[in-house]
Design a protein around this motif. Structure first.
Motif, PDB file in Angstrom:
ATOM      1  N   LEU A 171      20.716  30.127 -21.480  1.00  0.00           N
ATOM      2  CA  LEU A 171      21.439  28.871 -21.662  1.00  0.00           C
ATOM      3  C   LEU A 171      22.472  28.708 -20.560  1.00  0.00           C
ATOM      4  O   LEU A 171      23.337  29.566 -20.382  1.00  0.00           O
ATOM      5  N   VAL A 172      22.389  27.608 -19.836  1.00  0.00           N
ATOM      6  CA  VAL A 172      23.287  27.355 -18.713  1.00  0.00           C
ATOM      7  C   VAL A 172      24.113  26.107 -19.009  1.00  0.00           C
ATOM      8  O   VAL A 172      23.558  25.008 -19.120  1.00  0.00           O
ATOM      9  N   PRO A 173      25.417  26.225 -19.177  1.00  0.00           N
ATOM     10  CA  PRO A 173      26.242  25.042 -19.434  1.00  0.00           C
ATOM     11  C   PRO A 173      26.350  24.166 -18.195  1.00  0.00           C
ATOM     12  O   PRO A 173      26.519  24.662 -17.083  1.00  0.00           O
ATOM     13  N   VAL A 174      26.234  22.873 -18.399  1.00  0.00           N
ATOM     14  CA  VAL A 174      26.434  21.930 -17.302  1.00  0.00           C
ATOM     15  C   VAL A 174      27.925  21.909 -16.992  1.00  0.00           C
ATOM     16  O   VAL A 174      28.744  21.708 -17.890  1.00  0.00           O
ATOM     17  N   PRO A 175      28.311  22.118 -15.746  1.00  0.00           N
ATOM     18  CA  PRO A 175      29.742  22.209 -15.431  1.00  0.00           C
ATOM     19  C   PRO A 175      30.441  20.862 -15.469  1.00  0.00           C
ATOM     20  O   PRO A 175      29.825  19.807 -15.287  1.00  0.00           O
ATOM     21  N   SER A 176      31.732  20.908 -15.742  1.00  0.00           N
ATOM     22  CA  SER A 176      32.587  19.739 -15.606  1.00  0.00           C
ATOM     23  C   SER A 176      33.291  19.828 -14.253  1.00  0.00           C
ATOM     24  O   SER A 176      33.352  20.895 -13.640  1.00  0.00           O
ATOM     25  N   ARG A 177      33.819  18.704 -13.816  1.00  0.00           N
ATOM     26  CA  ARG A 177      34.621  18.756 -12.596  1.00  0.00           C
ATOM     27  C   ARG A 177      35.883  19.561 -12.869  1.00  0.00           C
ATOM     28  O   ARG A 177      36.383  19.626 -14.001  1.00  0.00           O
ATOM     29  N   LEU A 178      36.408  20.205 -11.824  1.00  0.00           N
ATOM     30  CA  LEU A 178      37.537  21.114 -11.975  1.00  0.00           C
ATOM     31  C   LEU A 178      38.734  20.432 -12.625  1.00  0.00           C
ATOM     32  O   LEU A 178      39.396  21.010 -13.504  1.00  0.00           O
ATOM     33  N   GLU A 179      39.018  19.194 -12.237  1.00  0.00           N
ATOM     34  CA  GLU A 179      40.181  18.517 -12.810  1.00  0.00           C
ATOM     35  C   GLU A 179      40.012  18.288 -14.308  1.00  0.00           C
ATOM     36  O   GLU A 179      40.984  18.336 -15.074  1.00  0.00           O
TER      37      GLU A 179
END
Length: 241
Positions: A123-131
């Motif tokens: 399972l790979v979480p879709v990343p959010s932008r750093l901010e």
């Protein structure tokens, strides 16, 4: 004693569901929204559609035109509206981390559907932008992926990915052109399943899939809590409009 402890803690921290109902951090009605059969929503994600074939003239298979198919299957628990939207926002932006577990339990059948009979997935979480991560103080999709791994045979693994521009303030064409760059190594040990909170056009999923596949990964599909749209119900043969 358990009842007394529950009532006492309720005086200190009022128990209220994101929908506004009091008496529980997740009411029975909202819990039911997370226990529904998952539905495929990739057909209504415009950015995930790719040309499958084209017909220059009418054939027995249909008139002249272009057929599309989805880049990958995407399964969701429901439409991003009403109480389900409130659950997602409360978990995502309201600090209600306890909602990750029931959401993961609801998505567990979706993981099984994508990898039935196959090697245990990653399972790979879709990343959010750093901010966004800094604003929330956590990587919420990473928490969801770890909770999902605990209630399935899958394991979770983060992948170094850097997303391009965000969704807000961009039109459909700009969203479709969103990009992602793989900055780490692709996890091995099984096919990958992406985990995200909400899918709208599918542009983020498309960018992540393309980056991962370019790195040699096998991406089997994606599971999300909610979709901005749901496919129209299939017409019943012989029914009138």
């Amino acid at each position: 004693m358990r009842h007394i402890a529950s009532e006492t803690s309720g005086l200190i921290v009022p128990r209220e569901c994101p929908c506004g109902r009091e008496g529980a951090f997740l009411c029975t009605r909202c819990a039911g929204l997370l226990r529904v059969p998952p539905v495929r929503v990739d057909a209504v994600c415009d950015a995930l559609q790719i040309v499958h074939r084209s017909r220059l003239r009418e054939t027995p298979e249909g008139p002249a035109g272009v057929d599309h198919r989805a880049l990958l299957p995407v399964l969701a628990l429901g439409e991003y509206s009403g109480d389900l939207q409130r659950l997602v926002l409360g978990w995502k932006n309201g600090g209600l981390a306890h909602l990750a577990r029931p959401m993961a339990q609801g998505l567990a059948p979706a993981v099984a559907m994508l990898c039935s009979g196959a090697q245990a997935p990653v399972l790979v979480p879709v990343p959010s932008r750093l901010e966004a991560q800094l604003r929330r103080g956590e990587h919420h999709t990473g928490e969801l992926a770890r909770a999902l791994a605990r209630c399935t045979s899958a394991r979770s693994s983060t992948v170094g990915l850097r997303l391009g521009h965000g969704q807000r303030g961009h039109g459909a064409r700009e969203r479709r052109g969103r990009s992602a760059v793989l900055t780490g190594t692709v996890p091995g040990g099984g096919p990958l399943i992406l985990v995200d909170d909400v899918v709208t056009t599918g542009s983020t999923l498309r960018a992540v899939v393309q980056a991962l596949r370019a790195g040699g990964a096998e991406v089997r599909g994606a599971v999300v809590v909610a979709s901005a749209r749901l496919p129209a119900p299939a017409a019943v043969p012989g029914s009138s409009r």
